[in-house]
Design a protein around this motif. Structure first.
Motif, PDB file in Angstrom:
ATOM      1  N   THR A   1       0.821  -1.219   0.000  1.00 45.87           N
ATOM      2  CA  THR A   1       0.000   0.000   0.000  1.00 45.87           C
ATOM      3  C   THR A   1       0.849   1.262   0.000  1.00 45.87           C
ATOM      4  O   THR A   1       0.312   2.353   0.087  1.00 45.87           O
ATOM      5  N   ASP A   2       2.183   1.101  -0.089  1.00 46.44           N
ATOM      6  CA  ASP A   2       3.023   2.312  -0.101  1.00 46.44           C
ATOM      7  C   ASP A   2       2.976   2.992  -1.477  1.00 46.44           C
ATOM      8  O   ASP A   2       2.219   2.592  -2.357  1.00 46.44           O
ATOM      9  N   GLU A   3       3.838   4.017  -1.659  1.00 44.57           N
ATOM     10  CA  GLU A   3       3.800   4.816  -2.890  1.00 44.57           C
ATOM     11  C   GLU A   3       4.060   3.952  -4.126  1.00 44.57           C
ATOM     12  O   GLU A   3       3.390   4.087  -5.154  1.00 44.57           O
ATOM     13  N   LEU A   4       5.048   3.062  -3.988  1.00 43.44           N
ATOM     14  CA  LEU A   4       5.367   2.221  -5.147  1.00 43.44           C
ATOM     15  C   LEU A   4       4.222   1.262  -5.451  1.00 43.44           C
ATOM     16  O   LEU A   4       3.952   0.935  -6.601  1.00 43.44           O
ATOM     17  N   GLY A   5       3.549   0.838  -4.387  1.00 44.45           N
ATOM     18  CA  GLY A   5       2.363  -0.003  -4.568  1.00 44.45           C
ATOM     19  C   GLY A   5       1.304   0.746  -5.348  1.00 44.45           C
ATOM     20  O   GLY A   5       0.687   0.217  -6.271  1.00 44.45           O
ATOM     21  N   THR A   6       1.124   2.031  -4.997  1.00 47.15           N
ATOM     22  CA  THR A   6       0.144   2.853  -5.711  1.00 47.15           C
ATOM     23  C   THR A   6       0.536   2.976  -7.188  1.00 47.15           C
ATOM     24  O   THR A   6      -0.305   2.846  -8.080  1.00 47.15           O
ATOM     25  N   LEU A   7       1.841   3.188  -7.396  1.00 48.74           N
ATOM     26  CA  LEU A   7       2.328   3.291  -8.777  1.00 48.74           C
ATOM     27  C   LEU A   7       2.060   1.991  -9.534  1.00 48.74           C
ATOM     28  O   LEU A   7       1.596   1.998 -10.682  1.00 48.74           O
ATOM     29  N   GLY A   8       2.358   0.874  -8.873  1.00 49.19           N
ATOM     30  CA  GLY A   8       2.130  -0.435  -9.484  1.00 49.19           C
ATOM     31  C   GLY A   8       0.666  -0.626  -9.826  1.00 49.19           C
ATOM     32  O   GLY A   8       0.326  -1.117 -10.907  1.00 49.19           O
ATOM     33  N   LYS A   9      -0.202  -0.200  -8.903  1.00 45.92           N
ATOM     34  CA  LYS A   9      -1.641  -0.363  -9.170  1.00 45.92           C
ATOM     35  C   LYS A   9      -2.057   0.510 -10.352  1.00 45.92           C
ATOM     36  O   LYS A   9      -2.913   0.123 -11.146  1.00 45.92           O
ATOM     37  N   SER A  10      -1.433   1.695 -10.442  1.00 41.16           N
ATOM     38  CA  SER A  10      -1.810   2.540 -11.589  1.00 41.16           C
ATOM     39  C   SER A  10      -1.286   1.930 -12.887  1.00 41.16           C
ATOM     40  O   SER A  10      -1.879   2.112 -13.943  1.00 41.16           O
ATOM     41  N   PHE A  11      -0.180   1.153 -12.799  1.00 42.48           N
ATOM     42  CA  PHE A  11       0.293   0.394 -13.973  1.00 42.48           C
ATOM     43  C   PHE A  11      -0.769  -0.623 -14.374  1.00 42.48           C
ATOM     44  O   PHE A  11      -1.046  -0.823 -15.546  1.00 42.48           O
ATOM     45  N   GLU A  12      -1.336  -1.251 -13.372  1.00 43.45           N
ATOM     46  CA  GLU A  12      -2.373  -2.255 -13.642  1.00 43.45           C
ATOM     47  C   GLU A  12      -3.585  -1.600 -14.324  1.00 43.45           C
ATOM     48  O   GLU A  12      -4.129  -2.133 -15.283  1.00 43.45           O
ATOM     49  N   SER A  13      -3.957  -0.395 -13.805  1.00 44.30           N
ATOM     50  CA  SER A  13      -5.089   0.311 -14.436  1.00 44.30           C
ATOM     51  C   SER A  13      -4.741   0.643 -15.884  1.00 44.30           C
ATOM     52  O   SER A  13      -5.570   0.504 -16.777  1.00 44.30           O
ATOM     53  N   THR A  14      -3.468   1.085 -16.089  1.00 43.68           N
ATOM     54  CA  THR A  14      -3.034   1.403 -17.462  1.00 43.68           C
ATOM     55  C   THR A  14      -3.132   0.165 -18.346  1.00 43.68           C
ATOM     56  O   THR A  14      -3.586   0.233 -19.483  1.00 43.68           O
ATOM     57  N   ARG A  15      -2.676  -0.990 -17.780  1.00 45.30           N
ATOM     58  CA  ARG A  15      -2.722  -2.229 -18.560  1.00 45.30           C
ATOM     59  C   ARG A  15      -4.160  -2.535 -18.977  1.00 45.30           C
ATOM     60  O   ARG A  15      -4.431  -2.824 -20.143  1.00 45.30           O
ATOM     61  N   GLN A  16      -5.071  -2.395 -17.998  1.00 48.84           N
ATOM     62  CA  GLN A  16      -6.479  -2.696 -18.303  1.00 48.84           C
ATOM     63  C   GLN A  16      -7.005  -1.759 -19.383  1.00 48.84           C
ATOM     64  O   GLN A  16      -7.635  -2.188 -20.349  1.00 48.84           O
ATOM     65  N   ALA A  17      -6.675  -0.447 -19.189  1.00 49.54           N
ATOM     66  CA  ALA A  17      -7.171   0.551 -20.153  1.00 49.54           C
ATOM     67  C   ALA A  17      -6.625   0.252 -21.548  1.00 49.54           C
ATOM     68  O   ALA A  17      -7.361   0.290 -22.535  1.00 49.54           O
ATOM     69  N   LEU A  18      -5.315  -0.085 -21.588  1.00 51.46           N
ATOM     70  CA  LEU A  18      -4.698  -0.371 -22.890  1.00 51.46           C
ATOM     71  C   LEU A  18      -5.308  -1.618 -23.520  1.00 51.46           C
ATOM     72  O   LEU A  18      -5.576  -1.646 -24.723  1.00 51.46           O
ATOM     73  N   ALA A  19      -5.506  -2.650 -22.672  1.00 49.05           N
ATOM     74  CA  ALA A  19      -6.085  -3.890 -23.200  1.00 49.05           C
ATOM     75  C   ALA A  19      -7.445  -3.603 -23.830  1.00 49.05           C
ATOM     76  O   ALA A  19      -7.741  -4.048 -24.941  1.00 49.05           O
TER      77      ALA A  19
END
Ligand SMILES: Nc1ncnc2c1ncn2[C@@H]1O[C@H](COP(=O)(O)OP(=O)(O)O)[C@@H](O)[C@H]1O
Ligand SMILES: [Mg+2]
Length: 491
Positions: A198-216
């Motif tokens: 849940t730290d900052e990098l976790g947030t960044l990682g989750k936003s990567f996941e959102s990006t992946r979903q959006a791109l898919a």
């Protein structure tokens, strides 16, 4: 240089510097103040010892009893810091007591204090006490070693805590983020990116996941859209083909109607001539059967027959010419195979040879072929011949007035990977309203002279359909004509 430093090296470097500099400075300060305190204490002790000695030695010195004093001095010398004790009876100029332990000096400095010995307000002698700083130096050295040890320990413990922390909290997740961003860049979007922290990098990682979903989703939509577009394009192509077909049908219909219309006149004329001929024949037959025929009647009949037959012949010939030309309009009828040929040689030899008979009756018209370079074409030479034959017969029919000295030039060259054929005459040229229509089927300015209006149309079809090129015409009244045929060469 700092920019290219790997993150882990930079962090360790920051930690080492951050710990060492403050620890070193505070240690140095601590050591200095310690040295001050210890020096002050040593000086105080030195002063007190000299004072005690001056007082303690007073009575033995007055009574001149060195053995009393020796006992006292021995007790003072018990302290290891004292190196030398010296007492002098200055009144009698006599060394009262002297004790020295030189090995106590060791690595230290020697400090000396001298004090007068006062008896009833009168100085009777003096004492001198020498001490060593050896103990002080040793204590300070120990202190220094301890400080260095503490700093090293701090650094070790700090690194021990920080390194795994840095690895698990920063470096490892960054590595993972890099890996995932590479996957995004390579469009590997099937597997979800799982992030439990849940730290900052976790947030960044989750936003990567959102990006992946959006791109898919985007790619899926794109694919769907591309599919739809492809379908639409396919449909459009079909519609276009249909349109072309119906356009072809329409133009064919127009052509057929045109031919019917064009042929109607000569055939009608021939028919009228033949009908008149039959009527005349009937009349003369009747006269003949009634035996009423006169010589003048027969002569008239012969004249009428000749005229009628001539008229029928001219008109039938015109109809035949129309049909002949009309057959050429359907370009594909010429079943010539595509072949490789040299345009220069072909123009200079075969074309000139074929056109010569046309020019035989007009010796005042000259023809010139200008072709500097060899142009190799993979095409239909017969089509070129047909085009030039039509150009020449048009020049002879329309361009030059009786007896005019005419000049025809055929030029060929290559420019911008395009073969260009130019046909020019110096005849009367044409007004814009003629120029506008010359490629239309059945357009002629010389119907009376037997023009069919199909020559230019045939040329147009040959250039566009058979040779896959373009044709342009430039002309002004009095300035001759110029036709430019351009055919793109394969790269
Ligand atoms: N070299 C030329 N000089 C002047 N007019 C020309 C020339 N070539 C063609 N034309 C004009 O273009 C018209 C159409 O030519 P074409 O289709 O060959 O029909 P046609 O020769 O049967 O009249 C001609 O009637 C004429 O008016
Ligand atoms: Mg013609």
């Amino acid at each position: 240089m700092l920019k290219n430093l790997p993150l882990n090296v930079a962090l360790v470097l920051a930690l080492v510097i951050g710990l060492l500099v403050p620890a070193g400075l505070s240690g140095w300060h601590q050591l200095n103040s310690h040295r001050d305190v210890m020096t002050r204490e040593l000086n105080k002790f030195h002063e007190q010892t000299a004072e005690t000695l001056a007082i303690g030695i007073r009575d033995p010195m007055w009574h001149f009893l060195p053995e009393w004093g020796a006992e006292f001095v021995s007790s003072i010398m018990l302290d290891e810091r004292i190196v030398e004790v010296f007492a002098e009876d200055t009144a009698n100029d006599f060394v009262f007591l002297h004790k020295k332990i030189p090995q106590r000096i060791a690595n230290g400095l020697v400090l000396t204090i001298q004090k007068p010995v006062i008896f009833e307000n009168n100085p009777i002698g003096m004492v001198r006490v020498a001490i060593t700083t050896h103990q002080l130096e040793t204590a300070l050295k120990e202190e220094q070693t301890r400080l260095v040890f503490v700093v090293i320990l701090q650094l070790g413990v700090g690194l021990l805590i920080l390194l795994p922390l840095m690895y698990f909290k920063v470096l490892n997740p960054i590595q993972l983020l890099i890996c995932q961003s590479q996957k995004l860049a390579q469009k590997q979007l099937e597997q979800p990116f799982v992030w439990n922290r849940t730290d900052e990098l976790g947030t960044l990682g989750k936003s990567f996941e959102s990006t992946r979903q959006a791109l898919a989703t985007l790619f899926q939509e794109n694919e769907q859209k591309a599919q739809e577009l492809g379908d639409a394009l396919e449909e459009l192509k079909g519609a276009q083909k249909q349109l072309v077909e119906s356009e072809k049908m329409a133009s064919l219909g127009g052509l057929v109607a045109g031919v019917a219309h064009e042929i109607k006149t000569p055939v009608g004329n021939a028919f009228t001539a033949v009908t008149t001929l039959r009527e005349k024949t009937k009349e003369i037959t009747e006269l003949f059967e009634q035996n009423k025929i006169k010589r003048s009647d027969f002569k008239e009949f012969l004249q009428d027959t000749d005229e009628g037959a001539k008229m029928a012949q001219t008109n039938i010939e015109q109809a035949a010419e129309l049909i002949k030309n009309f057959k050429q309009v359907a370009v594909d009828q010429t079943s010539e195979a595509k072949r490789r040929f040299n345009l220069k040689t072909y123009l200079e030899e075969e074309v000139i040879l074929s056109v010569k008979p046309q020019l035989k009756h007009t010796p005042q018209v000259s023809l010139e072929v200008l072709c500097k370079e060899d142009i190799e074409l993979e095409s239909y030479p017969g089509a070129f011949l047909q085009i030039i034959t039509n150009f020449v017969s048009n020049s002879l029919m329309h361009a030059f007035s009786e007896g005019q000295v005419g000049h025809i030039v055929i030029e060929a060259y290559v420019k911008n990977n395009t073969a260009i054929l130019v046909y020019r005459d110096n005849g009367r040229g044409m007004p814009p309203e003629v120029l506008e229509k010359i490629f239309e089927p059945f357009f002629t300015t010389n119907r009376m002279g037997g023009g069919t209006g199909l020559g230019m149309h045939i040329i147009y079809n040959l250039v566009h359909q058979k040779l896959g090129g373009k044709i342009e015409c430039k002309s002004e009244v009095g300035k001759g004509v110029e036709f430019v045929v351009s055919i793109k060469l394969p790269v």
